[in-house]
Design a protein around this motif. Structure first.
Motif, PDB file in Angstrom:
ATOM      1  N   LEU A  92      -5.809   3.112  -1.559  1.00 40.92           N
ATOM      2  CA  LEU A  92      -6.800   2.588  -0.618  1.00 40.92           C
ATOM      3  C   LEU A  92      -8.202   2.967  -1.080  1.00 40.92           C
ATOM      4  CD1 LEU A  92      -6.611   1.165   2.232  1.00 40.92           C
ATOM      5  CD2 LEU A  92      -7.081   3.389   3.199  1.00 40.92           C
ATOM      6  N   GLU A  93      -8.344   4.216  -1.505  1.00 39.93           N
ATOM      7  CA  GLU A  93      -9.634   4.722  -1.961  1.00 39.93           C
ATOM      8  C   GLU A  93     -10.118   3.931  -3.174  1.00 39.93           C
ATOM      9  OE1 GLU A  93     -11.289   6.858  -0.263  1.00 39.93           O
ATOM     10  OE2 GLU A  93     -12.975   7.018  -1.653  1.00 39.93           O
ATOM     11  N   ILE A 111      -9.476   0.770  -3.876  1.00 37.51           N
ATOM     12  CA  ILE A 111      -9.999  -0.528  -3.410  1.00 37.51           C
ATOM     13  C   ILE A 111     -11.382  -0.316  -2.811  1.00 37.51           C
ATOM     14  CG2 ILE A 111      -9.656  -2.466  -1.834  1.00 37.51           C
ATOM     15  CD1 ILE A 111      -6.707  -2.009  -1.976  1.00 37.51           C
ATOM     16  N   LYS A 112     -11.512   0.766  -2.044  1.00 35.17           N
ATOM     17  CA  LYS A 112     -12.783   1.051  -1.393  1.00 35.17           C
ATOM     18  C   LYS A 112     -13.884   1.214  -2.445  1.00 35.17           C
ATOM     19  CE  LYS A 112     -15.248   4.441   1.269  1.00 35.17           C
ATOM     20  NZ  LYS A 112     -15.254   5.627   2.103  1.00 35.17           N
ATOM     21  N   MET A 143       0.854  -1.203   0.000  1.00 40.81           N
ATOM     22  CA  MET A 143       0.000   0.000   0.000  1.00 40.81           C
ATOM     23  C   MET A 143       0.881   1.240   0.000  1.00 40.81           C
ATOM     24  SD  MET A 143      -3.191   0.688  -0.063  1.00 40.81           S
ATOM     25  CE  MET A 143      -3.721  -1.011   0.250  1.00 40.81           C
ATOM     26  N   LYS A 144       0.727   2.036  -1.007  1.00 39.86           N
ATOM     27  CA  LYS A 144       1.628   3.178  -1.140  1.00 39.86           C
ATOM     28  C   LYS A 144       0.931   4.511  -0.836  1.00 39.86           C
ATOM     29  CE  LYS A 144       5.336   0.990  -2.123  1.00 39.86           C
ATOM     30  NZ  LYS A 144       5.511   0.403  -0.799  1.00 39.86           N
ATOM     31  N   SER A 145      -0.339   4.593  -1.050  1.00 44.55           N
ATOM     32  CA  SER A 145      -0.978   5.902  -0.851  1.00 44.55           C
ATOM     33  C   SER A 145      -2.436   5.742  -0.464  1.00 44.55           C
ATOM     34  CB  SER A 145      -0.897   6.714  -2.148  1.00 44.55           C
ATOM     35  OG  SER A 145      -1.656   6.047  -3.128  1.00 44.55           O
ATOM     36  N   LEU A 146      -3.007   6.843   0.022  1.00 45.83           N
ATOM     37  CA  LEU A 146      -4.424   6.833   0.357  1.00 45.83           C
ATOM     38  C   LEU A 146      -5.266   6.647  -0.896  1.00 45.83           C
ATOM     39  CD1 LEU A 146      -4.773   9.664   3.014  1.00 45.83           C
ATOM     40  CD2 LEU A 146      -5.207   7.238   3.333  1.00 45.83           C
TER      41      LEU A 146
END
Lengths: 122, 598
Positions: free
Chosen positions: A7-8, A10-11, A1-4
């Motif tokens: 993550l967003e 995937i969300k 995981m490199k950044s928000l």
């Protein structure tokens, strides 16, 4: 995981598939009549066509469900489409091809396909 | 994106698992395949929904239909009626989940859920715990990202401090302060530990969090690692929780794969990894110093504090140790801010608490309520009251370290301080309800029996003292109690509390002391009148036949396994008390209710 952002992503990707489990707050509802009359008239291909289109277009806030006999068996397969805040629209004698137009014009763009509705058939 | 028109959520917590949810899941799979619905309907195994009493629980979305006690035989009906034809099978729904007109209630309207506020359990029963993407879809790991990319460790600790969160393991120490101590302690290496050695009889809160939402604990531990400056964590979990262990293992693997555990998380220079350590079943290993000794591979025995773990913990290094439920609250607090958390709960106890409801209660299961909710609300409104219309007698909180709360304190708002004030404690969250048929002396004896069994034996007050107390209680329940026994119990209890080495020994007398405080008359009845008012203590009971009601049918004679009953046919029978083992078999058989216990 490199950044928000990652993550967003995937969300967002997963959210559509779990949204169904949240408390319903708006979103378009598609209800297919699936009683004996509906099934005999070909409601299942219609239901599957809706699922296919919704999947293709990534329409996360649309629920597709079934119901029993809507009452006018001679006009089956029948489908009710309710967009949030709008009147329910009943389509009759539906086919898989008709579904594509209903999704594109009504569900996505908000223009009822009048010629397929119960009003036009009567 | 895969689009499914319907999601079938099947509880895979230990409660439902033991009532057969795994078979139900398999049957669903087979039935869906038979009806060609696999690509339309998604099956999801989730964590605990909380209503273990009516398991296996199955929820079908988008309708939100709440099916309870679903058996393998019911599955084909749900599939062919509900999933194929869209007709909800109303007779299989949970009785309180439909309105009178048969419309489905939303879960928040069901009595069991109405007063609950699910923070620690927010994802339990909603997501698939074995799928990290679903956790991320519900804002998972966002708090970790926020902390790593936007905040300093000090700011992180300040948020936790400002929230007022207190340890959910029992003692209620302010979590932020603990973090701060550990962060400030000097050490080249530090550790973050999670206490998942939930040993209280009747408690299963932590198990449900781990089974239903394991990633929330992993995320919080990584946040804690950043805040205190640790790069390694350990989760100490009981080996008796196989499902929790399995899901934790899967979760750690997925988090590592996604780069949410391991080196350079979120592209920062913060690295953190986790390992599991399985407990071997000793209650004392839930005590923090014993737990750390056990992780190190030594015998699980406590040691005196100070030094506290924050200064000298695991492998002699500063260590942060929090409980599962405490961790499960952390990501929410980071995301929503301390002010939001402050609005929930009471002045000195913020947030919510999860309770495992058990004993004489209709809705056995898991509930999460805001601090300050009264015992009455939990038992009567959420818990659905006591079965068979029996009278409430007491509630036991805090397991073997806690005490009994009598009926007159039913309206006490539950928080750390009010429970301590009435002689019990919050404890980890086990809540055992007792009715008029429970003997309080026997309950005290049960818990003490547990502590004596589980005492590690390191310090004499606990090793010898609790044993002596148990001997006295044993005598009392056998009808051999003497005047002065109660006073002796009180004196021993007070001395053990003052002198035992660890928290477990110091609280071991609580069940005895609190039952003496509130139910002294029951102790006196056992000692002076040699009677057990609740009719539990076998030695004090006599089963007798009331001659005026006996018709001499002889059914009891046949039922008696020890041939203690004799009498002429058609005339009153009698029981030979020297032979009677008080099994009660004759009472069940007597058609005239002529046989009584007392």
């Amino acid at each position: 995981m490199k950044s928000l952002k990652e993550l967003e992503e995937i969300k967002q990707r997963t959210l559509d598939s779990v949204n169904l489990r949240k408390e319903r707050t708006g979103g378009t509802r598609v209800v297919v009549g699936m009683a004996t009359c509906g099934i005999a008239a070909g409601a299942r291909p219609v239901l599957l066509a809706f699922l296919e289109e919704v999947k293709k277009r990534n329409l996360g806030d649309v629920t597709v469900s079934q119901t029993g006999c809507i009452g006018v068996c001679r006009l089956e397969p029948m489908v009710e489409v309710t967009r949030p805040g709008e009147e329910k629209v009943t389509y009759v004698k539906m086919t898989a091809d008709k579904v594509k137009r209903v999704v594109a014009e009504h569900i996505v763009n908000g223009h009822v396909v009048t010629e397929y509705t119960i009003g036009a058939a009567e | 994106m895969e689009f499914f028109r319907s999601h079938v959520l099947i509880c895979g917590g230990t409660g439902c698992h033991s009532s057969g949810s795994a078979d139900v899941m398999e049957t669903f799979k087979a039935e869906l395949a038979k009806n060609n619905l696999e690509n339309e309907v998604k099956l999801v195994q989730t964590g605990c929904f909380g209503l273990c009493a009516v398991g296996p629980v199955v929820i079908v979305y988008p309708e939100g239909a709440f099916y309870s006690r679903v058996s393998v035989e019911d599955v084909s009906r749900i599939v062919s009626e509900h999933l194929l034809k869209g007709r909800i099978v109303t007779d299989l729904l949970y009785h309180d989940s439909i309105h009178e007109d048969e419309a489905i209630k939303s879960l928040n309207e069901v009595d069991f859920y109405k007063k609950q506020k699910r923070l620690a359990l927010r994802n339990c029963g909603v997501i698939d715990p074995e799928n990290i993407d679903e956790y991320i879809a519900f804002d998972g790991y966002k708090a970790l990202g926020k902390v790593l990319l936007e905040m300093t460790p000090e700011e992180t600790i300040d948020i936790i401090k400002a929230s007022g969160l207190r340890g959910r393991g029992g003692a209620g120490f302010p979590t932020g302060v603990k973090w701060e101590f550990t962060a400030k302690a000097e050490g080249d290496k530090k550790y973050v530990c999670c206490n998942a050695d939930e040993g209280d009889p009747g408690a299963f809160m932590d198990r449900s969090v781990l089974e239903g939402d394991p990633h929330s604990v992993l995320e919080a531990m990584a946040i804690a690692g950043y805040a205190i400056g640790a790069d390694q964590g350990y989760i100490y979990v009981r080996a008796e929780y196989p499902i929790a262990v399995k899901r934790l293992t899967i979760a750690i693997g997925q988090a590592r794969e996604a780069g949410l555990l391991g080196k350079n998380i979120f592209g920062t220079d913060f690295s953190f990894d986790l390992e599991l350590r399985l407990g071997a079943g000793a209650f004392v290993c839930g005590e923090e110093t014993a737990l750390m000794a056990s992780i190190e591979g030594r015998r699980g025995e406590p040691r005196p504090r100070p030094p506290f773990p924050a200064v000298k913990g695991l492998f002699g290094k500063p260590t942060l140790l929090n409980n599962v439920e405490t961790y499960a609250n952390i990501p929410q607090i980071i995301l929503n801010g301390p002010e939001w958390f402050q609005t929930i709960g009471t002045e000195k106890s913020k947030g919510t608490k999860v309770f495992a409801l058990g004993g004489k209660i209709n809705n056995t299961g898991l509930v999460e309520v805001p601090m300050g909710t009264t015992l009455r609300e939990i038992i009567y409104e959420i818990g659905g009251g006591i079965p068979n219309g029996k009278e409430f007698k007491a509630a036991q909180t805090g397991g073997p370290s806690g005490g009994c709360i009598p009926a007159r304190h039913l309206d006490t708002p539950i928080d750390y301080d009010s429970l301590t004030k009435i002689g019990s404690m919050m404890g980890s969250g086990g809540l055992i309800v007792m009715d008029e048929d429970n003997c309080m002396v026997d309950i005290a004896r049960f818990f003490l029996d547990f502590t004596v069994d589980e005492s590690c034996g390191k310090c004499p007050p606990c090793r010898i003292g609790t044993k002596r107390m148990l001997e006295i209680l044993d005598r009392i329940t056998k009808g051999q109690g003497k005047e002065g026994d109660i006073e002796k119990l009180e004196e021993l209890g007070k001395n053990i509390k003052a002198s035992a080495l660890c928290g477990l020994g110091q609280t071991a007398p609580n069940p005895v002391l609190s039952t003496i405080q509130y139910f002294r008359d029951e102790y006196e009845a056992h000692i002076r009148d040699k009677k057990c008012p609740a009719g539990i203590c076998q030695a004090l009971l006599q089963i007798t036949i009331q001659a005026e009601l006996c018709r001499g049918c002889g059914l009891c004679v046949k039922a008696c396994p020890v041939d203690a009953i004799s009498g002429e046919r058609k005339s009153a029978h009698t029981i030979d008390q020297s032979k009677c083992i008080k099994c009660g078999a004759c009472m069940e058989k007597c058609p005239f209710k002529a046989i009584v216990k007392g």
